[in-house]
Design an enzyme around this catalytic site. Structure first.
Site, short mmCIF file in Angstrom:
data_model
loop_
_atom_site.label_atom_id
_atom_site.label_comp_id
_atom_site.label_asym_id
_atom_site.label_seq_id
_atom_site.Cartn_x
_atom_site.Cartn_y
_atom_site.Cartn_z
N ASN A 115 1.33 -1.18 -0.02
CA ASN A 115 -0.15 0.17 -0.10
C ASN A 115 0.74 0.86 -0.03
OD1 ASN A 115 -3.14 1.41 -0.53
ND2 ASN A 115 -3.70 0.06 0.90
N HIS B 208 23.12 2.07 12.48
CA HIS B 208 24.22 2.88 12.98
C HIS B 208 25.15 2.12 14.04
CE1 HIS B 208 24.06 5.42 9.80
NE2 HIS B 208 22.89 5.70 9.82
N THR C 222 10.75 -5.99 17.20
CA THR C 222 12.05 -5.80 16.69
C THR C 222 12.60 -7.13 17.23
OG1 THR C 222 11.53 -5.55 20.00
CG2 THR C 222 11.92 -3.71 18.88
N LYS C 223 12.24 -8.21 17.35
CA LYS C 223 12.43 -9.49 17.47
C LYS C 223 11.75 -10.35 16.05
CE LYS C 223 9.83 -10.79 21.75
NZ LYS C 223 10.10 -10.96 22.67
N ARG D 116 4.90 -7.54 20.98
CA ARG D 116 4.46 -8.56 21.73
C ARG D 116 3.11 -9.24 21.24
NH1 ARG D 116 0.88 -5.32 23.76
NH2 ARG D 116 -0.73 -5.70 25.04
#
Length: 189
Positions: A89, A119, A167-168, A182
């Site tokens: 989209n 970074h 993030t995981k 989560r």
């Protein structure tokens, strides 16, 4: 140093140091991506032309079942692999230096960001970049304004809720929400 050297280094997870020859190749590739996405986003194009420009950007043919609603940005463009029957989209931003793979039958919502570079944390090395691929399995739905961070794999049939920050790794069939995302439950089959 050329593009293949850069791709080989990034796909091996090697750090790209600031002001290195590989960093210069990355900068030149980014200029190419800006040119192509500028044309893509500069006005209306028929769906076939959108796919042509997307194919030019990624350097491989895009299946005719892929749909992209511009605007779309990529600051590299040449490390994206797209399956079939994918819908992207409007407003998506792909930072694909580290590699982005999207499996068949995926839906990617408005303004989704997929990032594949970090970074360095050390102030003296802040210009150094650490690539890590993002892999999105088959039949995944990513809600609007979600962000997928470097090194994440999302299993097939998973759902990422709107505005989530992944993030995981997420398992197949998971529904995840929030920042950081989560697990809330599994998709019902």
């Amino acid at each position: 140093m050329d593009l293949q050297d850069l791709l080989d280094a990034m796909n091996a997870g090697q750090t790209i140091t600031g002001d290195s020859p590989l960093h210069e190749v990355m900068h030149l590739a980014s200029q190419r991506a800006q040119r192509i996405t500028g044309e893509l986003n500069g006005g209306y194009h028929e769906p076939a032309r959108v796919r042509e420009l997307l194919s030019e950007l990624i350097g491989d043919p895009v299946d005719e079942t892929v749909t992209l609603f511009p605007p779309f940005t990529s600051d590299f463009g040449q490390n994206i692999t797209l399956g079939k029957r994918i819908f992207l989209n409007s407003g998506c931003r792909f930072q694909d230096q580290g590699g982005i793979t999207i499996g068949d039958d995926c839906l990617v919502g408005h303004n989704v960001v997929i990032a594949t570079l970090n970074h360095d944390l050390a102030p003296s090395r802040r210009a150094d970049m650490h690539p890590a691929p993002v892999v999105i399995g088959r039949n995944v739905w990513i809600g609007a304004n979600a962000t997928i961070l470097p090194g994440v794999t999302i299993g097939e049939d998973a759902v990422v809720g709107a505005a989530s920050v992944v993030t995981k790794d997420m398992p197949a069939g998971a529904i995840v929400v929030g920042s950081p995302a989560r697990f809330v439950r599994s998709v019902l089959h």
